[in-house]
Design a protein around this motif. Structure first.
Motif, PDB file in Angstrom:
ATOM      1  N   TYR A 102      -4.928   4.578  10.103  1.00  0.00           N
ATOM      2  CA  TYR A 102      -3.620   5.191  10.287  1.00  0.00           C
ATOM      3  C   TYR A 102      -2.556   4.103  10.339  1.00  0.00           C
ATOM      4  CZ  TYR A 102      -6.096   9.502  11.136  1.00  0.00           C
ATOM      5  OH  TYR A 102      -6.913  10.609  10.975  1.00  0.00           O
ATOM      6  N   PHE A 103      -1.501   4.305   9.563  1.00  0.00           N
ATOM      7  CA  PHE A 103      -0.393   3.362   9.496  1.00  0.00           C
ATOM      8  C   PHE A 103       0.817   4.016  10.172  1.00  0.00           C
ATOM      9  CE2 PHE A 103      -0.069  -0.302   6.256  1.00  0.00           C
ATOM     10  CZ  PHE A 103       0.519  -1.118   7.200  1.00  0.00           C
ATOM     11  N   TYR A 104       1.189   3.514  11.340  1.00  0.00           N
ATOM     12  CA  TYR A 104       2.374   4.002  12.048  1.00  0.00           C
ATOM     13  C   TYR A 104       3.552   3.103  11.685  1.00  0.00           C
ATOM     14  CZ  TYR A 104      -1.011   6.648  14.783  1.00  0.00           C
ATOM     15  OH  TYR A 104      -2.018   7.501  15.159  1.00  0.00           O
ATOM     16  N   TYR A 105       4.706   3.685  11.431  1.00  0.00           N
ATOM     17  CA  TYR A 105       5.876   2.898  11.054  1.00  0.00           C
ATOM     18  C   TYR A 105       7.139   3.643  11.462  1.00  0.00           C
ATOM     19  CZ  TYR A 105       6.295   6.185   7.149  1.00  0.00           C
ATOM     20  OH  TYR A 105       6.439   7.331   6.398  1.00  0.00           O
ATOM     21  N   THR A 106       8.210   2.901  11.585  1.00  0.00           N
ATOM     22  CA  THR A 106       9.517   3.467  11.912  1.00  0.00           C
ATOM     23  C   THR A 106      10.337   3.597  10.642  1.00  0.00           C
ATOM     24  OG1 THR A 106       9.454   2.434  14.092  1.00  0.00           O
ATOM     25  CG2 THR A 106      11.611   3.117  13.272  1.00  0.00           C
ATOM     26  N   ALA A 107      11.092   4.682  10.515  1.00  0.00           N
ATOM     27  CA  ALA A 107      11.944   4.883   9.337  1.00  0.00           C
ATOM     28  C   ALA A 107      13.106   5.794   9.693  1.00  0.00           C
ATOM     29  CB  ALA A 107      11.140   5.480   8.174  1.00  0.00           C
ATOM     30  N   THR A 108      14.081   5.843   8.796  1.00  0.00           N
ATOM     31  CA  THR A 108      15.228   6.716   8.973  1.00  0.00           C
ATOM     32  C   THR A 108      15.641   7.287   7.623  1.00  0.00           C
ATOM     33  OG1 THR A 108      17.462   6.856   9.894  1.00  0.00           O
ATOM     34  CG2 THR A 108      16.914   4.850   8.724  1.00  0.00           C
ATOM     35  N   ASN A 109      16.633   8.153   7.646  1.00  0.00           N
ATOM     36  CA  ASN A 109      17.078   8.824   6.432  1.00  0.00           C
ATOM     37  C   ASN A 109      18.157   8.004   5.743  1.00  0.00           C
ATOM     38  OD1 ASN A 109      18.156  10.653   4.490  1.00  0.00           O
ATOM     39  ND2 ASN A 109      17.473  12.384   5.743  1.00  0.00           N
ATOM     40  N   LYS A 110      17.960   7.695   4.470  1.00  0.00           N
ATOM     41  CA  LYS A 110      18.905   6.889   3.715  1.00  0.00           C
ATOM     42  C   LYS A 110      20.299   7.512   3.682  1.00  0.00           C
ATOM     43  CE  LYS A 110      17.125   5.080   0.118  1.00  0.00           C
ATOM     44  NZ  LYS A 110      16.545   4.909  -1.249  1.00  0.00           N
TER      45      LYS A 110
ATOM     46  N   VAL B  15       3.609   8.505  10.300  1.00  0.00           N
ATOM     47  CA  VAL B  15       2.241   8.006  10.174  1.00  0.00           C
ATOM     48  C   VAL B  15       1.624   8.433   8.849  1.00  0.00           C
ATOM     49  CG1 VAL B  15       1.235  10.000  11.394  1.00  0.00           C
ATOM     50  CG2 VAL B  15      -0.004   7.817  11.351  1.00  0.00           C
ATOM     51  N   LEU B  16       0.793   7.531   8.294  1.00  0.00           N
ATOM     52  CA  LEU B  16       0.015   7.775   7.086  1.00  0.00           C
ATOM     53  C   LEU B  16      -1.465   7.691   7.423  1.00  0.00           C
ATOM     54  CD1 LEU B  16       1.932   5.299   4.739  1.00  0.00           C
ATOM     55  CD2 LEU B  16       2.356   7.750   4.959  1.00  0.00           C
ATOM     56  N   GLU B  17      -2.301   8.361   6.639  1.00  0.00           N
ATOM     57  CA  GLU B  17      -3.754   8.387   6.866  1.00  0.00           C
ATOM     58  C   GLU B  17      -4.491   7.937   5.615  1.00  0.00           C
ATOM     59  OE1 GLU B  17      -6.354  11.814   8.842  1.00  0.00           O
ATOM     60  OE2 GLU B  17      -6.072  12.175   6.681  1.00  0.00           O
ATOM     61  N   ASN B  18      -5.570   7.168   5.821  1.00  0.00           N
ATOM     62  CA  ASN B  18      -6.384   6.682   4.702  1.00  0.00           C
ATOM     63  C   ASN B  18      -7.854   6.737   5.105  1.00  0.00           C
ATOM     64  OD1 ASN B  18      -7.610   5.281   2.599  1.00  0.00           O
ATOM     65  ND2 ASN B  18      -6.081   3.655   2.529  1.00  0.00           N
ATOM     66  N   ALA B  19      -8.682   7.449   4.331  1.00  0.00           N
ATOM     67  CA  ALA B  19     -10.103   7.603   4.651  1.00  0.00           C
ATOM     68  C   ALA B  19     -10.952   6.462   4.116  1.00  0.00           C
ATOM     69  CB  ALA B  19     -10.621   8.924   4.077  1.00  0.00           C
ATOM     70  N   SER B  20     -10.363   5.518   3.391  1.00  0.00           N
ATOM     71  CA  SER B  20     -11.116   4.397   2.841  1.00  0.00           C
ATOM     72  C   SER B  20     -11.576   3.455   3.943  1.00  0.00           C
ATOM     73  CB  SER B  20     -10.251   3.627   1.835  1.00  0.00           C
ATOM     74  OG  SER B  20     -10.911   2.458   1.400  1.00  0.00           O
TER      75      SER B  20
ATOM     76  N   VAL C  56       0.812  -1.225   0.000  1.00  0.00           N
ATOM     77  CA  VAL C  56       0.000   0.000   0.000  1.00  0.00           C
ATOM     78  C   VAL C  56       0.840   1.267   0.000  1.00  0.00           C
ATOM     79  CG1 VAL C  56      -1.938  -1.168   1.129  1.00  0.00           C
ATOM     80  CG2 VAL C  56      -0.221   0.020   2.529  1.00  0.00           C
ATOM     81  N   TRP C  57       2.147   1.145   0.285  1.00  0.00           N
ATOM     82  CA  TRP C  57       2.985   2.350   0.329  1.00  0.00           C
ATOM     83  C   TRP C  57       4.449   1.959   0.189  1.00  0.00           C
ATOM     84  CZ3 TRP C  57       6.821   4.011   3.796  1.00  0.00           C
ATOM     85  CH2 TRP C  57       7.184   5.367   3.713  1.00  0.00           C
ATOM     86  N   THR C  58       5.178   2.737  -0.576  1.00  0.00           N
ATOM     87  CA  THR C  58       6.629   2.591  -0.678  1.00  0.00           C
ATOM     88  C   THR C  58       7.263   3.918  -0.292  1.00  0.00           C
ATOM     89  OG1 THR C  58       6.544   3.139  -3.033  1.00  0.00           O
ATOM     90  CG2 THR C  58       6.578   0.798  -2.454  1.00  0.00           C
TER      91      THR C  58
ATOM     92  N   THR D 225      -6.343   5.952  -0.796  1.00  0.00           N
ATOM     93  CA  THR D 225      -5.086   6.703  -0.897  1.00  0.00           C
ATOM     94  C   THR D 225      -4.502   6.950   0.495  1.00  0.00           C
ATOM     95  OG1 THR D 225      -5.868   7.829  -2.888  1.00  0.00           O
ATOM     96  CG2 THR D 225      -4.032   8.834  -1.701  1.00  0.00           C
ATOM     97  N   TRP D 226      -3.233   6.649   0.641  1.00  0.00           N
ATOM     98  CA  TRP D 226      -2.533   6.911   1.894  1.00  0.00           C
ATOM     99  C   TRP D 226      -1.852   8.281   1.822  1.00  0.00           C
ATOM    100  CZ3 TRP D 226      -3.127   4.237   6.251  1.00  0.00           C
ATOM    101  CH2 TRP D 226      -3.675   2.947   6.162  1.00  0.00           C
ATOM    102  N   VAL D 227      -2.207   9.141   2.768  1.00  0.00           N
ATOM    103  CA  VAL D 227      -1.687  10.502   2.818  1.00  0.00           C
ATOM    104  C   VAL D 227      -0.629  10.592   3.910  1.00  0.00           C
ATOM    105  CG1 VAL D 227      -2.263  12.927   3.206  1.00  0.00           C
ATOM    106  CG2 VAL D 227      -3.895  11.414   2.040  1.00  0.00           C
ATOM    107  N   ASP D 228       0.530  11.121   3.575  1.00  0.00           N
ATOM    108  CA  ASP D 228       1.626  11.252   4.529  1.00  0.00           C
ATOM    109  C   ASP D 228       1.319  12.359   5.536  1.00  0.00           C
ATOM    110  OD1 ASP D 228       3.998  11.405   5.890  1.00  0.00           O
ATOM    111  OD2 ASP D 228       5.275  11.593   4.119  1.00  0.00           O
TER     112      ASP D 228
END
Length: 345
Positions: free
Chosen positions: A110-118, A130-135, A84-86, A142-145
């Protein structure tokens, strides 16, 4: 008009349907009463939530956010995944996509995830986003950042829980040479209340300091059976074979933002089993059976005591409750031991 029973008798007498064939057909049509772990061979940091008739499962892939949607928790391995998201090619959330959690809040996903800077991938640049999706269905739409959660510290493994009319955010914060558990009230699903973040617990026991690190991570809220609230967390480094689950407990009516409200269990509440060939038990989530009668823990573990983070598969087993209202997770089951399917499947 022939009934189904009379038709079966006639077919048997004619030799078209033999007793053996009929017995096999009956066996094949009856759903299996058990299943075998793992849910997924490659399944670190598993998370599952249930909405309506569906389970939505996700785990760390490292490269994207993926959802498995199914009506049967035990059949996740047979489900086609949906990416659903890259992550973006550059930026704060461009690398090491870990520990995803999917929550339905205020009518949205809401999709919570951990990430860092490449460009500068390290614990110092690791945060929860976190991302948001009204579906209505998180595998569509659509996932909104919504950006980075405004935590006080860098950290990982964000989770959300509502209690007493207040929504809380919990995560593993990097403080000094260790990671600790921190909590904060939320103003909305992507914003913590300013100045209210509190560190609840630090590594204090030897079993929280394995693998050459001092780590408390993967915290998950779990309501007790007698009004108390539990936080179940993973202790030690993921490469430590004795990686295990610890637990904090707050009594009913406690102020969850006061560290003294929480009592830490002196021993792990779920730990590896050499007898069952299960190592590195941790980073879990909780869910119910389809009929709501059973409680299940979904966690990752390894089949080898090899001192590595690799080889973590996701597994599920039912748990019960102690007389004092705290969870009793028992022992992690061997991969060779059939598990009863969740009631209602």
């Amino acid at each position: 008009m022939l009934t189904a029973s009379w038709l079966r008798i006639l077919l048997l007498l004619s030799g078209i349907l033999t007793p053996t064939v009929e017995l096999l057909a009956q066996v094949e049509s009856k759903p299996a009463s058990t299943f075998m772990n793992p849910l997924r061979e490659d399944g670190p940091d598993p998370w599952v939530t249930r909405q309506g008739p569906y389970y939505y499962y996700t785990n760390t892939t490292g490269r994207n956010l993926t959802i498995w949607k199914t009506k049967a928790l035990s059949e996740i391995a047979q489900v086609k995944p949906v990416v659903v998201w890259t992550p973006p090619a550059t930026g704060m959330n461009s690398d090491a996509i870990w520990a995803p959690e999917l929550h339905q809040l205020d009518g949205k996903w809401y999709f919570y995830y951990t990430a860092t800077n490449k460009v500068n991938s390290s614990d110092n640049t690791r945060y929860v986003f976190v991302l948001e999706n009204a579906s209505a269905d998180p595998t569509t739409g659509t996932w909104v950042d919504k950006g980075k959660i405004n935590t006080r510290y860098s950290g990982l493994d964000g989770s959300v829980f509502e209690h007493g009319g207040q929504r809380y955010f919990l995560y593993s914060a990097y403080v000094g040479p260790q990671s600790v558990l921190a909590i904060a009230p939320m103003d909305n699903p992507w914003t913590l209340r300013a100045g209210k973040e509190v560190v609840l617990a630090q590594p204090t026991y030897a079993w929280e300091k394995g693998g050459g690190r001092q780590i408390l991570e993967g915290p998950e809220f779990l309501p007790g059976r007698k009004g108390q609230l539990n936080i179940v967390y993973s202790a030690s480094a993921c490469w430590d074979d004795n990686y295990a689950l610890g637990m904090l407990t707050a009594a009913e009516g406690s102020d969850l933002l006061r560290p003294e409200s929480w009592r830490k269990a002196p021993q792990p509440v779920f730990r590896p089993s050499a007898q069952n060939g299960v190592w590195g038990t941790g980073h879990n989530s909780f869910t119910k059976s389809p009929d709501g009668r059973e409680d299940w823990i979904v966690y990752h573990a390894k089949a080898a005591a090899d001192g590595k983070c690799a080889g973590r598969s996701s597994r599920a087993q039912r748990f019960t409750w102690n007389p004092d209202g705290t969870p009793n997770f028992g022992e992690p089951a061997s991969l060779l031991q059939p598990q009863p399917r969740p009631s209602g499947e």
